[in-house]
Design a protein around this motif. Structure first.
Motif, short mmCIF file in Angstrom:
data_model
loop_
_atom_site.label_atom_id
_atom_site.label_comp_id
_atom_site.label_asym_id
_atom_site.label_seq_id
_atom_site.Cartn_x
_atom_site.Cartn_y
_atom_site.Cartn_z
N THR A 369 -33.21 10.77 2.41
CA THR A 369 -32.47 9.54 2.18
C THR A 369 -31.09 9.87 1.59
O THR A 369 -30.96 10.76 0.75
N GLY A 372 -29.92 6.61 -1.24
CA GLY A 372 -31.00 5.64 -1.35
C GLY A 372 -30.92 4.50 -0.37
O GLY A 372 -31.62 3.50 -0.52
N TYR A 375 -29.89 7.45 6.07
CA TYR A 375 -30.86 8.50 6.36
C TYR A 375 -30.21 9.64 7.13
O TYR A 375 -29.37 9.43 8.02
N TRP A 432 -39.95 10.03 -2.11
CA TRP A 432 -38.99 8.91 -2.20
C TRP A 432 -39.06 8.26 -3.57
O TRP A 432 -38.03 7.99 -4.20
N PHE A 447 -43.01 8.11 3.95
CA PHE A 447 -41.65 7.69 3.60
C PHE A 447 -40.67 8.87 3.62
O PHE A 447 -41.08 10.03 3.52
N LYS A 449 -37.80 11.46 2.22
CA LYS A 449 -37.78 12.24 0.99
C LYS A 449 -36.41 12.12 0.33
O LYS A 449 -35.43 11.75 0.96
N GLN A 450 -36.36 12.48 -0.95
CA GLN A 450 -35.07 12.58 -1.62
C GLN A 450 -34.80 14.03 -1.96
O GLN A 450 -35.73 14.84 -2.06
N LEU A 458 -32.26 10.10 -5.37
CA LEU A 458 -32.41 8.65 -5.45
C LEU A 458 -32.37 8.20 -6.90
O LEU A 458 -33.21 8.61 -7.70
#
Length: 499
Positions: A369, A372, A375, A432, A447, A449-450, A458
Motif C-alpha cells: 500500500t 495507505g 497500491y 496492513w 489484504f 501489505k505495508q 501505514l
C-alpha cells in the motif's frame, strides 16, 4: 461508444458521498459517476438496522470536515447519521451522479489508453454494464455486504428459536418479553444489549473474552455550548480539533504506558458497576488497550442495564447449540427464545472487485500500500480506508484531498498515469493492520501489505497524515508519472476496441 468519465467512485456511503463533494469542490469541471451496488445512499448506515444502531465515534470527527454536525447528540443514532449523509448528497447535488444497483465486479487498466474499464452488474436486469474512466476511486468499505462472519458451532441447525444476524435484522422480530442471547463483545453487541434489554425479559451478552469499554456522555456539553455562542462552522471546527487532540493524547498514552491506561479504563468500569461486580472476569481484557478497538457506550447504558438486572454478561466458550439455547464449556446452559450472533464482519479487499492491469490480474495480498490509499504498480486508483484508532472520516477526508491534489497535478503537467513504484523490493513487509481483533486476523492474509518506511508504511495518526497527504509532495520519487503513448491520442476509439 462506451460511456466515459474523468473519475468513477465506487460506493455511495459515507466515504463515497464525501468523495463526490471533494471532487466537485477541488476539481471543478471533472465528470464523475458513483456506482452503488445497493438501492440507496448510506452504505453501512442504511444496511445495518439492528436495535440501537449508532456510531462508535463522536460525530464531530466522524462527520465531514466541510459539513458541521449540528445534532445535540455527539454519539448519534444510525438514522440520524443516515440523514446526515443523504442531506450532504442532496445539498451538493452528489445524488444526481449516483447509479444505483450497479455492483462493480471487475476493473481493467489499459496503459495504451490510460483508462480503466469498469464492469458492473445491474441488480435490476442482471446485465453487465461497462464504463471507462481516467481515475478509479474505491469507496466501497472494507467488509462483505452480502454476509457477515458466522462461526461453525456444533448443533447450530438444531436450535428451534429465532436467530437474528445484526447485518440482516428481520423487520418482523418481536423480542418483547423474550429471553435473548447476544453472542459477542464488540461494538455491535454492546449496542444491541442495552437497547433490547428495554423490552426483552432478559438479555445475556455471551463473550469468549472481555473488551475494553469506555462510557462517554451522548451529548458534548462544550460543543453544544459553543454552538450557542459562535457561528456553526467555527463551533464545529473547535470541537472537532478538541476531540482529535483528546483522542490522540489518549491513544499515545495507551502505547507509551499501557498498564497505566489499562488500570484507568478498568477503574472506570469498577466505579460504574460497583465493588460487588466481577469486573475481573467480564471487563478485564488479556491484551493492552488499542491492541483491539475500544468499545464506546453512551451514558452508561450497558452498565445501567446490567445493574437493573435486565442484562447480564457471561464469559465462557460455546460447547454447542441445543434446541432451546446454548450449552457452554463450563457445563452451564443458557436458554433463549432469540439468539443474536454479533460475531463480526467478513472483511474483503476493495469491495471484492477484481483488478486487472494490462491483462494481468492484481494479487492484492502481494501488493504494497502506498500512503495507505494507493497500491504498488496499480495506476490511477485510490481507496478510502479509515483509522482503527479514531474516526473513519478523518482519514477518508484526507484521502479525498490527496486524490484531488493528484488529479490536479496530473492535469497541470499533462500526465495521464500515476503509478506507485517500489524501488526497494527487499524492503520488509508487515500486515496492513497491526490489530489483534479476530475479524481482522481472519482476513489480513488477503489484504495488501505495508512497508517499513514511508511512503509504504501505514499511519494510524491523523497529524502525520495531515503532513503526508494534505501537505506532502505529490511528486515524490516513488510515484511514477507518464503521459499517454503518442499512438493513442484518439483514446475513445481505442477504449472501445479494448472493451
Amino acid at each position: 461508444m462506451m460511456e466515459h468519465f474523468d473519475v468513477i467512485i465506487v460506493g455511495a456511503g459515507l466515504s463515497g458521498v464525501g468523495a463526490g463533494v471533494h471532487l466537485q469542490k477541488r476539481c471543478p469541471g471533472k465528470t464523475y459517476a458513483i456506482l452503488e451496488g445497493r438501492e440507496a445512499i448510506g452504505g453501512t448506515w442504511d444496511l445495518f438496522r439492528y436495535p440501537g444502531i449508532r456510531s462508535d465515534s463522536d460525530m464531530y470527527t466522524l462527520g465531514y470536515n466541510f459539513k458541521p454536525w449540528t445534532n445535540a447528540k455527539a454519539i448519534a443514532d444510525g438514522p440520524s447519521i443516515l440523514d446526515y449523509v443523504r442531506e450532504t448528497a442532496r445539498e451538493h447535488g452528489v445524488d444526481r451522479h449516483i447509479r444505483f444497483r450497479h455492483k462493480v465486479k471487475r476493473a481493467s487498466w489499459d496503459t495504451q489508453a490510460a483508462r480503466w474499464t469498469v464492469e458492473a452488474e445491474r441488480g435490476d436486469t442482471g446485465e453487465t454494464v461497462r464504463l471507462s474512466c481516467n481515475f478509479l476511486f474505491m469507496c466501497s468499505g472494507y467488509y462483505n455486504y452480502e454476509h457477515g462472519y458466522l462461526p461453525e458451532w456444533e448443533g447450530y441447525e438444531s436450535y428451534k428459536g429465532r436467530i437474528a444476524h445484526p447485518q440482516f435484522w428481520p423487520e418482523d422480530l418481536d423480542y418483547k418479553g423474550k429471553r435473548v442471547i447476544v453472542i459477542g463483545s464488540g461494538a455491535t453487541a454492546m449496542t444491541i444489549v442495552p437497547e433490547m434489554a428495554k423490552d426483552a425479559a432478559h438479555v445475556t451478552m455471551l463473550q469468549r473474552s472481555p473488551t475494553y469499554v469506555v462510557s462517554r456522555p451522548s451529548q458534548d456539553a462544550i460543543a453544544n455550548g459553543l454552538r450557542k455562542m459562535l457561528p456553526g462552522a467555527l463551533a464545529y471546527g473547535i470541537t472537532r480539533w478538541k476531540n482529535v487532540l483528546l483522542q490522540n493524547y489518549f491513544y499515545g498514552l495507551t502505547r507509551k504506558q499501557p498498564e497505566k491506561a489499562k488500570q484507568r479504563l478498568i477503574g472506570m468500569v469498577r466505579r460504574a458497576l460497583g465493588p460487588d461486580y466481577d469486573v475481573e472476569t467480564h471487563f478485564t481484557p488479556r491484551y493492552n488497550p488499542w491492541d483491539q478497538r475500544l468499545c464506546l457506550i453512551p451514558d452508561d447504558d450497558l452498565y445501567d442495564a446490567i445493574k437493573t438486572g435486565k442484562a447480564s454478561v457471561v464469559t465462557d466458550h460455546i460447547e454447542r447449540f441445543t434446541q432451546t439455547g446454548i450449552t457452554l464449556k463450563s457445563g452451564r446452559t443458557l436458554e433463549a427464545d432469540i439468539i443474536v450472533p454479533a460475531t463480526g464482519l467478513d472483511l474483503i479487499v476493495l469491495g471484492g472487485v477484481e483488478l486487472v492491469v494490462d491483462g494481468a490480474r492484481v494479487d492484492m495480498a502481494n501488493t504494497l500500500t502506498y500512503k495507505g490509499m494507493m497500491y504498488e504498480n496499480v495506476p490511477n486508483l485510490a481507496s478510502a480506508f479509515g483509522y482503527t484508532n479514531a474516526s473513519w472520516t478523518l482519514k477518508a477526508d484526507l484521502t479525498c484531498e490527496y486524490v484531488c491534489r493528484l488529479i490536479n497535478y496530473m492535469d497541470a503537467h499533462g500526465y495521464a498515469q500515476a503509478t506507485p513504484r517500489n524501488a526497494d523490493p527487499a524492503m520488509a513487509r508487515a500486515p496492513w493492520l497491526d490489530f489483534s481483533s479476530g475479524y481482522v486476523q481472519r482476513a489480513m492474509a488477503k489484504f495488501p501489505k505495508q512497508g517499513a518506511r514511508l511512503p509504504w508504511a501505514l499511519h494510524q495518526n491523523y497529524f502525520k497524515d495531515i503532513k503526508l497527504l494534505r501537505r506532502g509532495r505529490v511528486d515524490d520519487p516513488e510515484m511514477a508519472f507518464s503521459r499517454r503513448p503518442p499512438a493513442q491520442t484518439r483514446a475513445p476509439a481505442r477504449v472501445e476496441e479494448a472493451a
